[in-house]
Design a protein around this motif. Sequence first.
Motif, mmCIF file in Angstrom:
data_model
loop_
_atom_site.group_PDB
_atom_site.id
_atom_site.type_symbol
_atom_site.label_atom_id
_atom_site.label_comp_id
_atom_site.label_asym_id
_atom_site.label_seq_id
_atom_site.Cartn_x
_atom_site.Cartn_y
_atom_site.Cartn_z
ATOM 1 N N PRO A 2 0.717 -1.194 -0.149
ATOM 2 C CA PRO A 2 0.002 0.038 0.025
ATOM 3 C C PRO A 2 0.908 1.263 -0.054
ATOM 4 O O PRO A 2 1.765 1.411 0.780
ATOM 5 C CB PRO A 2 -0.676 -0.099 1.287
ATOM 6 C CG PRO A 2 -0.897 -1.422 1.496
ATOM 7 C CD PRO A 2 0.629 -2.029 1.027
ATOM 8 N N GLU A 6 -3.310 4.461 -0.809
ATOM 9 C CA GLU A 6 -4.079 3.434 -0.135
ATOM 10 C C GLU A 6 -4.248 3.517 1.533
ATOM 11 O O GLU A 6 -5.231 3.659 2.199
ATOM 12 C CB GLU A 6 -3.463 2.012 -0.205
ATOM 13 C CG GLU A 6 -3.538 1.454 -1.659
ATOM 14 C CD GLU A 6 -2.844 2.612 -2.901
ATOM 15 O OE1 GLU A 6 -3.511 2.582 -3.754
ATOM 16 O OE2 GLU A 6 -1.735 2.623 -2.688
ATOM 17 N N GLY A 215 -8.062 3.994 -3.895
ATOM 18 C CA GLY A 215 -6.500 3.431 -4.006
ATOM 19 C C GLY A 215 -6.894 2.148 -5.018
ATOM 20 O O GLY A 215 -7.614 2.085 -5.693
ATOM 21 N N SER A 217 -6.370 -1.635 -5.849
ATOM 22 C CA SER A 217 -6.274 -3.118 -5.459
ATOM 23 C C SER A 217 -5.776 -4.106 -6.504
ATOM 24 O O SER A 217 -6.362 -4.331 -7.186
ATOM 25 C CB SER A 217 -7.758 -3.692 -5.146
ATOM 26 O OG SER A 217 -8.131 -2.742 -3.803
ATOM 27 N N TYR A 221 -4.788 -5.201 -1.048
ATOM 28 C CA TYR A 221 -5.267 -4.075 -0.254
ATOM 29 C C TYR A 221 -6.796 -4.083 -0.315
ATOM 30 O O TYR A 221 -7.516 -4.246 -1.346
ATOM 31 C CB TYR A 221 -4.672 -2.984 -1.228
ATOM 32 C CG TYR A 221 -5.476 -1.426 -0.832
ATOM 33 C CD1 TYR A 221 -5.484 -0.892 0.474
ATOM 34 C CD2 TYR A 221 -6.376 -0.920 -1.733
ATOM 35 C CE1 TYR A 221 -6.236 0.137 0.714
ATOM 36 C CE2 TYR A 221 -7.348 0.111 -1.323
ATOM 37 C CZ TYR A 221 -7.081 0.715 -0.278
ATOM 38 O OH TYR A 221 -7.773 1.979 0.177
ATOM 39 N N ASN A 223 -9.683 -1.212 1.892
ATOM 40 C CA ASN A 223 -9.783 0.125 2.765
ATOM 41 C C ASN A 223 -10.396 -0.439 3.948
ATOM 42 O O ASN A 223 -10.446 -1.674 4.408
ATOM 43 C CB ASN A 223 -10.794 0.969 2.155
ATOM 44 C CG ASN A 223 -12.285 0.500 2.136
ATOM 45 O OD1 ASN A 223 -12.687 -0.503 2.508
ATOM 46 N ND2 ASN A 223 -13.099 1.369 1.254
#
Length: 271
Positions: A2, A6, A215, A217, A221, A223
């Motif tokens: 990240p 992120e 962000g 992914s 990752y 959130n």
Amino acid sequence: MPELPEVEVIARGLNATLCGRTIRSVDHLDLTRQSDPAEVLCSRLPGRTVVRVYRRAKVLLVELSDGVTLAFHLKMTGRVVHGPMRKPGRHDRLFLALDDGSLLSFADMRRFGYVRAMTAGELAEWGFLLRCGPEPLETAPEVLADRIAGRKSAIKALLLNQSVVAGVGNIYADESLYRAGIHPQARADRLSRGRALKLFTELQAVLRQAISENGSSIRDYVNASGDAGAFQNSFNVYGKGGGKCPECGAPLQTEKVAGRTSTFCPRCQKR
């Protein structure tokens, strides 16, 4: 790993749901090697209330009452999620039970990340953050351009150097260099002032767009609510070696720069 967007998305999400919540207990511990010992976390966390959640570089910081801050570095596969209480999973490393019955969890499949509980003095003296450069979204492009002026290193290596500019990793270095039309191997001292300013202007635009899209992914990752990001759908070059440049159609090439795979268009990105 990240990167700035992120971690910023996670921080904003947690700040919206955690502030005012009190840590009731530390319920599960399978800590990673670089984390604080269990006795430190168990003695410093219970009974403290969340004041705010914010980010510095790629580090997630949860400020608690009485001057304690909980720091998470997610590294490659770390996740910090706030949600309903549940049973520990295989990759969970820390469970914090909150006063409303909810759970703040830290999971890390590869165990490279860590969590630490620091006093105000320890945080102020933490060498990792002291070595970080300025925040790219809080610093004018002119100031960021000054930080690379005269440097003989490849510009991609400088973008990845956390002491030059904080929070930028492979994804956003590749994407900003593409938008600025700069080859990742270009030497910083050979960039004109105008090209350097364009690079940092584009870097800021890429970071802001990524934050707005939750962000990127790619593998691990999510959130703060456990949802995936969407900026990966906006990639121009990252991870697309051998594909076509979206601008000119030339095959995208890859090279190693500062030990990381860099993807670029040899026609659109000039040295």
